[in-house]
Design a protein around this motif. Sequence first.
Motif, PDB file in Angstrom:
ATOM      1  N   ALA A  95       0.804  -1.224   0.000  1.00 57.34           N
ATOM      2  CA  ALA A  95       0.000   0.000   0.000  1.00 57.34           C
ATOM      3  C   ALA A  95       0.836   1.273   0.000  1.00 57.34           C
ATOM      4  CB  ALA A  95      -0.930  -0.001   1.217  1.00 57.34           C
ATOM      5  N   LEU A  96       2.153   1.160   0.131  1.00 52.24           N
ATOM      6  CA  LEU A  96       3.004   2.347   0.284  1.00 52.24           C
ATOM      7  C   LEU A  96       3.096   3.214  -0.975  1.00 52.24           C
ATOM      8  CD1 LEU A  96       6.130   1.385   2.442  1.00 52.24           C
ATOM      9  CD2 LEU A  96       4.338   3.038   2.952  1.00 52.24           C
ATOM     10  N   PRO A  97       3.552   2.678  -2.108  1.00 48.91           N
ATOM     11  CA  PRO A  97       3.806   3.559  -3.254  1.00 48.91           C
ATOM     12  C   PRO A  97       2.509   3.982  -3.941  1.00 48.91           C
ATOM     13  CG  PRO A  97       4.317   1.302  -3.823  1.00 48.91           C
ATOM     14  CD  PRO A  97       3.960   1.285  -2.372  1.00 48.91           C
ATOM     15  N   PRO A  98       2.385   5.243  -4.323  1.00 51.69           N
ATOM     16  CA  PRO A  98       1.139   5.722  -4.937  1.00 51.69           C
ATOM     17  C   PRO A  98       0.802   5.029  -6.260  1.00 51.69           C
ATOM     18  CG  PRO A  98       2.870   7.405  -5.011  1.00 51.69           C
ATOM     19  CD  PRO A  98       3.349   6.332  -4.104  1.00 51.69           C
ATOM     20  N   ARG A  99       1.808   4.567  -6.984  1.00 50.39           N
ATOM     21  CA  ARG A  99       1.553   3.864  -8.245  1.00 50.39           C
ATOM     22  C   ARG A  99       1.563   2.342  -8.073  1.00 50.39           C
ATOM     23  NH1 ARG A  99       1.622   6.790 -13.019  1.00 50.39           N
ATOM     24  NH2 ARG A  99       2.287   8.964 -12.856  1.00 50.39           N
ATOM     25  N   GLY A 100       1.644   1.865  -6.848  1.00 50.99           N
ATOM     26  CA  GLY A 100       1.528   0.450  -6.566  1.00 50.99           C
ATOM     27  C   GLY A 100       2.834  -0.319  -6.673  1.00 50.99           C
ATOM     28  N   CYS A 101       2.706  -1.647  -6.660  1.00 48.32           N
ATOM     29  CA  CYS A 101       3.851  -2.555  -6.751  1.00 48.32           C
ATOM     30  C   CYS A 101       3.633  -3.498  -7.925  1.00 48.32           C
ATOM     31  CB  CYS A 101       3.997  -3.381  -5.470  1.00 48.32           C
ATOM     32  SG  CYS A 101       4.230  -2.417  -3.959  1.00 48.32           S
ATOM     33  N   VAL A 102       4.652  -3.658  -8.752  1.00 47.59           N
ATOM     34  CA  VAL A 102       4.548  -4.557  -9.901  1.00 47.59           C
ATOM     35  C   VAL A 102       5.633  -5.621  -9.808  1.00 47.59           C
ATOM     36  CG1 VAL A 102       3.514  -2.816 -11.392  1.00 47.59           C
ATOM     37  CG2 VAL A 102       6.002  -3.119 -11.384  1.00 47.59           C
ATOM     38  N   ASN A 103       5.358  -6.760 -10.416  1.00 47.50           N
ATOM     39  CA  ASN A 103       6.264  -7.905 -10.344  1.00 47.50           C
ATOM     40  C   ASN A 103       6.556  -8.433 -11.741  1.00 47.50           C
ATOM     41  OD1 ASN A 103       7.709 -10.078  -9.040  1.00 47.50           O
ATOM     42  ND2 ASN A 103       5.976 -11.395  -9.521  1.00 47.50           N
ATOM     43  N   VAL A 104       7.817  -8.797 -11.972  1.00 53.44           N
ATOM     44  CA  VAL A 104       8.211  -9.483 -13.202  1.00 53.44           C
ATOM     45  C   VAL A 104       8.135 -10.975 -12.915  1.00 53.44           C
ATOM     46  CG1 VAL A 104       9.999  -9.785 -14.946  1.00 53.44           C
ATOM     47  CG2 VAL A 104       9.771  -7.585 -13.760  1.00 53.44           C
ATOM     48  N   LEU A 177       6.278   0.527 -17.447  1.00 56.50           N
ATOM     49  CA  LEU A 177       6.468   1.813 -16.767  1.00 56.50           C
ATOM     50  C   LEU A 177       6.245   2.986 -17.719  1.00 56.50           C
ATOM     51  CD1 LEU A 177       7.440  -0.002 -14.478  1.00 56.50           C
ATOM     52  CD2 LEU A 177       9.265   1.660 -14.039  1.00 56.50           C
ATOM     53  N   ASP A 178       6.610   2.805 -18.989  1.00 58.21           N
ATOM     54  CA  ASP A 178       6.308   3.844 -19.977  1.00 58.21           C
ATOM     55  C   ASP A 178       4.795   4.004 -20.130  1.00 58.21           C
ATOM     56  OD1 ASP A 178       8.994   4.248 -20.426  1.00 58.21           O
ATOM     57  OD2 ASP A 178       9.065   3.040 -22.271  1.00 58.21           O
ATOM     58  N   ASP A 179       4.087   2.887 -20.195  1.00 63.48           N
ATOM     59  CA  ASP A 179       2.622   2.944 -20.306  1.00 63.48           C
ATOM     60  C   ASP A 179       2.004   3.594 -19.072  1.00 63.48           C
ATOM     61  OD1 ASP A 179       2.828   1.635 -22.720  1.00 63.48           O
ATOM     62  OD2 ASP A 179       2.259  -0.334 -21.930  1.00 63.48           O
ATOM     63  N   LEU A 180       2.559   3.261 -17.912  1.00 66.30           N
ATOM     64  CA  LEU A 180       2.039   3.827 -16.677  1.00 66.30           C
ATOM     65  C   LEU A 180       2.221   5.339 -16.653  1.00 66.30           C
ATOM     66  CD1 LEU A 180       0.770   2.922 -13.971  1.00 66.30           C
ATOM     67  CD2 LEU A 180       3.089   2.771 -13.041  1.00 66.30           C
ATOM     68  N   ALA A 181       3.395   5.787 -17.051  1.00 61.79           N
ATOM     69  CA  ALA A 181       3.669   7.220 -17.062  1.00 61.79           C
ATOM     70  C   ALA A 181       2.785   7.954 -18.077  1.00 61.79           C
ATOM     71  CB  ALA A 181       5.141   7.462 -17.374  1.00 61.79           C
ATOM     72  N   ALA A 182       2.483   7.275 -19.209  1.00 64.18           N
ATOM     73  CA  ALA A 182       1.673   7.902 -20.249  1.00 64.18           C
ATOM     74  C   ALA A 182       0.174   7.798 -19.974  1.00 64.18           C
ATOM     75  CB  ALA A 182       1.992   7.262 -21.601  1.00 64.18           C
ATOM     76  N   GLY A 183      -0.188   7.023 -18.964  1.00 63.74           N
ATOM     77  CA  GLY A 183      -1.600   6.836 -18.657  1.00 63.74           C
ATOM     78  C   GLY A 183      -2.315   5.914 -19.617  1.00 63.74           C
ATOM     79  N   THR A 184      -1.552   5.054 -20.311  1.00 64.89           N
ATOM     80  CA  THR A 184      -2.154   4.156 -21.303  1.00 64.89           C
ATOM     81  C   THR A 184      -2.127   2.696 -20.870  1.00 64.89           C
ATOM     82  OG1 THR A 184      -0.017   3.968 -22.455  1.00 64.89           O
ATOM     83  CG2 THR A 184      -1.541   5.687 -23.207  1.00 64.89           C
ATOM     84  N   ILE A 185      -1.794   2.442 -19.624  1.00 66.54           N
ATOM     85  CA  ILE A 185      -1.667   1.067 -19.152  1.00 66.54           C
ATOM     86  C   ILE A 185      -3.033   0.389 -19.087  1.00 66.54           C
ATOM     87  CG2 ILE A 185      -1.874   1.488 -16.659  1.00 66.54           C
ATOM     88  CD1 ILE A 185       0.716  -0.363 -16.467  1.00 66.54           C
TER      89      ILE A 185
END
Length: 306
Positions: A95-104, A177-185
């Motif tokens: 719950a800490l990071p505002p953009r969440g946690c992602v896993n490879v 991460l590019d998609d996340l930054a662009a808002g297209t994820i």
Amino acid sequence: MRVVFMGTPDFAVPSLDVLADGHELPLVVTRPDAVRGRGRTLAPSPVKAAALRRGIPVVEARRVTPDLVQAVRDARPDLVAVAAFGAILPDELLALPPRGCVNVHASLLPRWRGAAPIQRALMAGDERVGVSIMRLVHDLDAGAYCRQAPLPVGDLGAAELTRRLGELGARELAGALDDLAAGTIDWVEQDEALVTFAPKVEKAEMLLLPAYPARRNLSLVRASLDAAPARCRIAGQGVRVLAARPCAAADAPLAAGDVVVSKGRLLVGCADGALELLRVKPDGRCEMDAAAWARGLRNDLSWDAC
């Protein structure tokens, strides 16, 4: 983007590298130094070594403690990225990071959730593997994924597939991460009806047996890793099998349990045919050509489980 990265083995290093090249990494979290290699000396994890080369601060942890959660909080990440860290993340950290946690994750989810997706895919005879970039949630590997990429298995073994999937996962993580930054994820929920699990592979599962079909024994050889190697006993000697290939029935009409050394080849009989062993590591000795090793055998030429 400001990213805290959590990872440990070689598989995770390409992901660390792409993040360090394109984002701000205030902190890397990895497992503690461990005894590795033939010298049995204490050595850093591959991720720690890579982070230190880049001058990135590193925290070592066997599990996620309140102190570690605080260290991540103090790093003020926009996102936490994970690749084979080796410990479950608690809800407080998720719950800490505002953009969440992602896993490879090294599978095409929802197939092979869990600790050993590459080995389980090989043991099951899957014709392709892959990577998924998924959102971390409370349940194991159950989060939605935003990117996936397949990789054909062919004749590759676990070690080479792990290397290639690490590179593929890094590429997909960078794209996510590019998609996340662009808002297209675009997040896709997993189909629970298609879920399979990939628990850690135990050594006992990797024993080669004459009673198995040749294809099953071959799948175990390809799934073999140092932590759970494919093993058998040939002429009374324990041996790890590092590489093998199938033989046509007409080429090797052996009964199950038989061993033949002929024309520079070491053949072992299985339930429905034979395998040619290519590379072996006899107990107490170095890796070597299988047929060259077998030429020195003097006992009854048969084989069974170690």
